[in-house]
Design a protein around this motif. Structure first.
Motif, PDB file in Angstrom:
ATOM      1  N   ALA A 152       3.846   3.988 -17.988  1.00  0.00           N
ATOM      2  CA  ALA A 152       5.295   3.770 -18.107  1.00  0.00           C
ATOM      3  C   ALA A 152       5.993   2.954 -17.114  1.00  0.00           C
ATOM      4  CB  ALA A 152       6.097   5.320 -17.706  1.00  0.00           C
ATOM      5  N   THR A 153       7.127   2.530 -17.407  1.00  0.00           N
ATOM      6  CA  THR A 153       7.905   1.536 -16.594  1.00  0.00           C
ATOM      7  C   THR A 153       9.141   1.947 -16.598  1.00  0.00           C
ATOM      8  OG1 THR A 153       8.120  -0.325 -18.122  1.00  0.00           O
ATOM      9  CG2 THR A 153       6.190  -0.170 -16.478  1.00  0.00           C
ATOM     10  N   LEU A 154      10.102   1.624 -15.500  1.00  0.00           N
ATOM     11  CA  LEU A 154      11.292   1.928 -15.312  1.00  0.00           C
ATOM     12  C   LEU A 154      11.992   0.842 -14.597  1.00  0.00           C
ATOM     13  CD1 LEU A 154      13.598   3.879 -16.436  1.00  0.00           C
ATOM     14  CD2 LEU A 154      13.165   5.283 -13.940  1.00  0.00           C
ATOM     15  N   PRO A 155      12.863   0.040 -15.142  1.00  0.00           N
ATOM     16  CA  PRO A 155      13.736  -0.872 -14.207  1.00  0.00           C
ATOM     17  C   PRO A 155      14.842  -0.268 -13.466  1.00  0.00           C
ATOM     18  CG  PRO A 155      14.088  -1.475 -16.492  1.00  0.00           C
ATOM     19  CD  PRO A 155      13.296  -0.242 -16.422  1.00  0.00           C
TER      20      PRO A 155
ATOM     21  N   TRP B  71       3.911   3.106 -13.647  1.00  0.00           N
ATOM     22  CA  TRP B  71       2.609   3.675 -13.773  1.00  0.00           C
ATOM     23  C   TRP B  71       1.602   3.058 -14.651  1.00  0.00           C
ATOM     24  CZ3 TRP B  71       1.804   7.116  -9.750  1.00  0.00           C
ATOM     25  CH2 TRP B  71       2.820   7.575  -9.016  1.00  0.00           C
ATOM     26  N   TYR B  72       0.672   2.665 -14.096  1.00  0.00           N
ATOM     27  CA  TYR B  72      -0.580   2.214 -14.958  1.00  0.00           C
ATOM     28  C   TYR B  72      -1.745   3.166 -14.476  1.00  0.00           C
ATOM     29  CZ  TYR B  72       2.070  -1.931 -15.624  1.00  0.00           C
ATOM     30  OH  TYR B  72       3.036  -2.806 -15.741  1.00  0.00           O
ATOM     31  N   ARG B  73      -2.946   3.109 -15.415  1.00  0.00           N
ATOM     32  CA  ARG B  73      -3.745   4.087 -15.118  1.00  0.00           C
ATOM     33  C   ARG B  73      -5.060   3.228 -15.740  1.00  0.00           C
ATOM     34  NH1 ARG B  73      -2.724   8.629 -19.862  1.00  0.00           N
ATOM     35  NH2 ARG B  73      -3.428   7.709 -21.754  1.00  0.00           N
ATOM     36  N   GLN B  74      -6.230   3.714 -15.187  1.00  0.00           N
ATOM     37  CA  GLN B  74      -7.643   3.205 -15.431  1.00  0.00           C
ATOM     38  C   GLN B  74      -8.742   4.347 -15.471  1.00  0.00           C
ATOM     39  OE1 GLN B  74      -9.054  -0.201 -13.012  1.00  0.00           O
ATOM     40  NE2 GLN B  74     -10.162  -1.108 -14.510  1.00  0.00           N
TER      41      GLN B  74
END
Length: 122
Positions: free
Chosen positions: A49-52, A36-39
């Protein structure tokens, strides 16, 4: 081709919670990192946040201890549980995924969702 579809955004008061979901669909062989990214208005897009698929999650310092990322690989879905929301969390939240597709050749492509608005009022 693949598509990412987010849901779960909305408006909430400070201190409240929201849960975002993002489901991948289409001609997909595999998915590695989902995140997830946000602007926020007037600001650059930033990592939340990231999750492989197999590995540890990674969080922005600003959300550590408040947000939790998780995924259901069978459903090709990633979630973002957001607790103790603050007005500064207000932004458009974008889902992101590294997706392996079979055409025109087997290859990895980065996909983005269309974004979902999260508004936190004080």
């Amino acid at each position: 081709q693949a598509q990412l579809k987010e849901s779960g955004g909305g408006m909430v008061q400070a201190g409240g919670s929201l849960r975002l979901s993002c489901t991948a669909s289409g001609n997909i062989l595999d998915i590695n990192v989902m995140g997830w990214y946000r602007q926020a208005p007037g600001k650059q897009r930033e990592l939340v946040a990231t999750l492989p698929r197999a590995g540890m999650s990674n969080y922005a310092d600003s959300v550590k201890g408040r947000f939790t990322i998780s995924r259901d690989n069978a459903k090709k879905t990633v979630y973002l549980q957001m607790n103790s929301l603050k007005p500064e969390d207000t932004a458009v939240y974008y889902c992101n995924a590294d997706v392996q597709v079979p055409v025109p050749v087997t290859m990895w492509i980065e996909y983005w969702g269309q974004g979902t608005q999260v508004t936190v009022s004080s």
